[in-house]
Design a protein around this motif. Structure first.
Motif, PDB file in Angstrom:
ATOM      1  N   ALA A  75       0.725  -1.119  -0.071  1.00  0.00           N
ATOM      2  CA  ALA A  75      -0.127   0.104  -0.166  1.00  0.00           C
ATOM      3  C   ALA A  75       0.914   0.990  -0.110  1.00  0.00           C
ATOM      4  N   LEU A  76       2.023   1.245   0.798  1.00  0.00           N
ATOM      5  CA  LEU A  76       2.817   2.244   0.941  1.00  0.00           C
ATOM      6  C   LEU A  76       3.595   2.723  -0.466  1.00  0.00           C
ATOM      7  N   ALA A  77       3.751   1.426  -1.247  1.00  0.00           N
ATOM      8  CA  ALA A  77       4.446   1.775  -2.511  1.00  0.00           C
ATOM      9  C   ALA A  77       3.317   2.516  -3.535  1.00  0.00           C
ATOM     10  N   VAL A  78       2.039   1.929  -3.476  1.00  0.00           N
ATOM     11  CA  VAL A  78       0.911   2.593  -4.305  1.00  0.00           C
ATOM     12  C   VAL A  78       0.995   4.168  -3.819  1.00  0.00           C
ATOM     13  N   ILE A  79       0.963   4.449  -2.495  1.00  0.00           N
ATOM     14  CA  ILE A  79       0.739   5.918  -2.019  1.00  0.00           C
ATOM     15  C   ILE A  79       1.953   6.629  -2.487  1.00  0.00           C
ATOM     16  N   ASP A  80       3.000   6.079  -2.336  1.00  0.00           N
ATOM     17  CA  ASP A  80       4.533   6.796  -2.775  1.00  0.00           C
ATOM     18  C   ASP A  80       4.388   6.925  -4.385  1.00  0.00           C
ATOM     19  N   ASP A  81       3.953   6.114  -5.199  1.00  0.00           N
ATOM     20  CA  ASP A  81       3.857   6.478  -6.577  1.00  0.00           C
ATOM     21  C   ASP A  81       2.753   7.792  -6.654  1.00  0.00           C
ATOM     22  N   ALA A  82       1.842   7.826  -6.091  1.00  0.00           N
ATOM     23  CA  ALA A  82       0.713   8.777  -6.262  1.00  0.00           C
ATOM     24  C   ALA A  82       1.335  10.238  -5.909  1.00  0.00           C
ATOM     25  N   LEU A  83       1.974   9.988  -4.647  1.00  0.00           N
ATOM     26  CA  LEU A  83       2.631  11.214  -4.271  1.00  0.00           C
ATOM     27  C   LEU A  83       3.804  11.517  -5.248  1.00  0.00           C
ATOM     28  N   ALA A  84       4.621  10.896  -5.690  1.00  0.00           N
ATOM     29  CA  ALA A  84       5.719  11.273  -6.587  1.00  0.00           C
ATOM     30  C   ALA A  84       5.164  11.933  -7.714  1.00  0.00           C
ATOM     31  N   LEU A  85       3.939  11.282  -8.174  1.00  0.00           N
ATOM     32  CA  LEU A  85       3.295  11.837  -9.606  1.00  0.00           C
ATOM     33  C   LEU A  85       2.528  13.136  -9.293  1.00  0.00           C
ATOM     34  N   GLN A  86       2.014  13.233  -7.986  1.00  0.00           N
ATOM     35  CA  GLN A  86       1.594  14.709  -7.830  1.00  0.00           C
ATOM     36  C   GLN A  86       2.760  15.738  -7.460  1.00  0.00           C
ATOM     37  N   ASP A  87       3.785  15.348  -7.053  1.00  0.00           N
ATOM     38  CA  ASP A  87       5.009  16.248  -6.913  1.00  0.00           C
ATOM     39  C   ASP A  87       5.652  16.607  -8.503  1.00  0.00           C
ATOM     40  N   ALA A  88       5.534  15.600  -9.333  1.00  0.00           N
ATOM     41  CA  ALA A  88       5.898  16.068 -10.579  1.00  0.00           C
ATOM     42  C   ALA A  88       4.714  16.951 -11.516  1.00  0.00           C
ATOM     43  N   GLY A  89       3.560  17.285 -10.771  1.00  0.00           N
ATOM     44  CA  GLY A  89       2.730  17.994 -11.250  1.00  0.00           C
ATOM     45  C   GLY A  89       1.416  17.551 -11.915  1.00  0.00           C
ATOM     46  N   VAL A  90       1.216  16.332 -11.692  1.00  0.00           N
ATOM     47  CA  VAL A  90       0.105  15.937 -12.602  1.00  0.00           C
ATOM     48  C   VAL A  90      -1.145  16.461 -12.156  1.00  0.00           C
ATOM     49  N   SER A  91      -2.281  16.826 -12.812  1.00  0.00           N
ATOM     50  CA  SER A  91      -3.519  17.464 -12.625  1.00  0.00           C
ATOM     51  C   SER A  91      -4.541  16.635 -11.859  1.00  0.00           C
ATOM     52  N   LEU A  92      -4.289  15.196 -11.794  1.00  0.00           N
ATOM     53  CA  LEU A  92      -5.355  14.419 -11.338  1.00  0.00           C
ATOM     54  C   LEU A  92      -4.725  12.834 -11.259  1.00  0.00           C
ATOM     55  N   LEU A  93      -5.461  11.968 -10.433  1.00  0.00           N
ATOM     56  CA  LEU A  93      -4.717  10.758 -10.202  1.00  0.00           C
ATOM     57  C   LEU A  93      -6.162   9.920 -10.463  1.00  0.00           C
ATOM     58  N   VAL A  94      -5.804   8.712 -11.053  1.00  0.00           N
ATOM     59  CA  VAL A  94      -6.743   7.483 -11.146  1.00  0.00           C
ATOM     60  C   VAL A  94      -6.043   6.510 -10.276  1.00  0.00           C
ATOM     61  N   ILE A  95      -6.902   5.954  -9.377  1.00  0.00           N
ATOM     62  CA  ILE A  95      -6.302   4.705  -8.461  1.00  0.00           C
ATOM     63  C   ILE A  95      -7.382   3.397  -8.884  1.00  0.00           C
ATOM     64  N   GLU A  96      -6.684   2.555  -8.970  1.00  0.00           N
ATOM     65  CA  GLU A  96      -7.564   1.253  -9.587  1.00  0.00           C
ATOM     66  C   GLU A  96      -7.139   0.106  -8.645  1.00  0.00           C
ATOM     67  N   ALA A  97      -8.095  -0.687  -8.404  1.00  0.00           N
ATOM     68  CA  ALA A  97      -8.054  -1.871  -7.679  1.00  0.00           C
ATOM     69  C   ALA A  97      -7.398  -1.924  -6.459  1.00  0.00           C
ATOM     70  N   VAL A  98      -7.825  -1.274  -5.453  1.00  0.00           N
ATOM     71  CA  VAL A  98      -6.812  -1.144  -4.326  1.00  0.00           C
ATOM     72  C   VAL A  98      -7.902  -1.448  -3.081  1.00  0.00           C
ATOM     73  N   PRO A  99      -7.510  -1.725  -2.058  1.00  0.00           N
ATOM     74  CA  PRO A  99      -8.478  -1.899  -0.839  1.00  0.00           C
ATOM     75  C   PRO A  99      -9.070  -0.571  -0.450  1.00  0.00           C
ATOM     76  N   SER A 100     -10.055  -0.289  -0.069  1.00  0.00           N
ATOM     77  CA  SER A 100     -10.456   1.090   0.234  1.00  0.00           C
ATOM     78  C   SER A 100      -9.778   1.822   1.344  1.00  0.00           C
ATOM     79  N   GLU A 101      -9.141   0.782   2.194  1.00  0.00           N
ATOM     80  CA  GLU A 101      -8.274   1.491   3.186  1.00  0.00           C
ATOM     81  C   GLU A 101      -7.079   2.484   2.533  1.00  0.00           C
ATOM     82  N   VAL A 102      -6.399   1.971   1.442  1.00  0.00           N
ATOM     83  CA  VAL A 102      -5.399   2.536   0.900  1.00  0.00           C
ATOM     84  C   VAL A 102      -5.943   3.930   0.233  1.00  0.00           C
ATOM     85  N   THR A 103      -7.053   3.985  -0.443  1.00  0.00           N
ATOM     86  CA  THR A 103      -7.747   5.076  -0.785  1.00  0.00           C
ATOM     87  C   THR A 103      -7.834   6.263   0.187  1.00  0.00           C
TER      88      THR A 103
END
Ligand code: KIV
Length: 289
Positions: free
Chosen positions: A169-197
């Motif tokens: 879960a931490l790896a998914v969250i780190d990917d998301a945060l790295a993409l946010q830091d890179a300046g993406v406008s929006l994130l799609v998150i697919e097929a993860v437990p609701s606790e991760v979201t």
């Protein structure tokens, strides 16, 4: 009062930010052609993704991997012609952006110039974070995609939920945060437990759109063919079918086939008639030959 209706205004990223801040869920759906674009527009969705899921839903491939840039561009252009208000997201297919920033930029520019998309979606964290940064630096709004990323499903162990352990879960969250830091406008998150979201959502400034990721995202996306029950293939656990368009379609085509075979179709009202006297004159002309 003007005789002309005011043109429908295209939604903006600012509108999405307002929805996120006010807690109004963002509705995103896929579409792959002109009629499906018109349908989702009329249904009032906020964003439309011409997903590379088209590879499976409309082109009959057994995964998203084989679909080409040209196939995706043809579908994306058709959707553009059917849309006015929702934001349009183009999906870069496997192999069209990963190798270098230059490749990602060249492909993204084709989707913008040739198909008129508003945003570009690319999958994964890792090296994709650099590709996302390069696109953002070139002025292109980017949608990131983390969790289950179908283009690289084989290396993720297949089409299965991601982030099921704390470390994963931490790896998914780190990917998301790295993409946010890179300046993406929006994130799609697919097929993860609701606790991760639920853990990720408060860490983000940008809208988070879930698919099979629980209800803590800022919005949801589903595949058009899944939610309408068009696609014959097995649907993922998170899909809810809102209609049986495949069933209705098969019944309709069967009824047509039955009527053609029985002679009930076409009836006189489905055809054309010559003006009075012309049929008789035609017989005379034929007889005089
Ligand atoms: O290709 C697609 O349709 C997608 C959505 C499922 C998010 O990536």
């Amino acid at each position: 009062m003007s005789a002309h209706a005011a043109p429908t205004k295209r939604l903006t990223l600012r509108d999405l930010a307002v929805k996120k801040d006010s807690g109004e869920p963002i509705v995103m759906v896929t579409a792959y052609d002109f009629p499906s674009a018109q349908i989702v527009e009329e249904a009032g969705v906020d964003m439309v993704l011409v997903g590379d899921s088209a590879a499976m839903t409309v082109l009959g491939y057994d995964s998203t991997v084989p679909v080409t840039i040209d196939e995706m561009l043809m579908l994306t252009k058709a959707v553009r012609r059917g849309l006015t208000k929702p934001l349009l997201v183009g999906d870069l297919p496997f192999g069209s952006y990963e190798a270098s920033d230059a490749l990602a930029l060249a492909t993204a520019q084709r989707f913008i110039k040739e198909a008129g998309v508003d945003l570009i979606k690319i999958e994964r964290g890792g090296t994709t974070v650099d590709r996302a940064r390069a696109l953002v630096n070139a002025g292109i709004p980017v949608v990131g995609h983390v969790g289950l990323t179908p283009q690289t499903a084989t290396s993720l162990g297949g089409y299965r939920a991601q982030g099921r352990t704390a470390d994963a879960a931490l790896a998914v969250i780190d990917d998301a945060l790295a993409l946010q830091d890179a300046g993406v406008s929006l994130l799609v998150i697919e097929a993860v437990p609701s606790e991760v979201t639920a853990a990720l959502a408060p860490l983000l400034r940008i809208p988070l759109i879930g698919i099979g990721a629980g209800s803590d995202a800022d919005g949801q996306v589903l595949v058009f063919h899944d939610l309408l029950g068009i696609y014959a293939g097995g649907a993922a656990k998170f899909v809810k079918r809102y209609a049986d368009v495949r069933g209705v379609s098969v019944t309709g085509v069967q009824a047509y086939a039955d009527e053609v075979r029985s002679g009930a179709y076409p009836a006189p009202e489905h055809g054309y008639r010559m003006p009075e006297g012309e049929a008789a004159r035609l017989q005379e002309l034929l007889a005089g030959r």
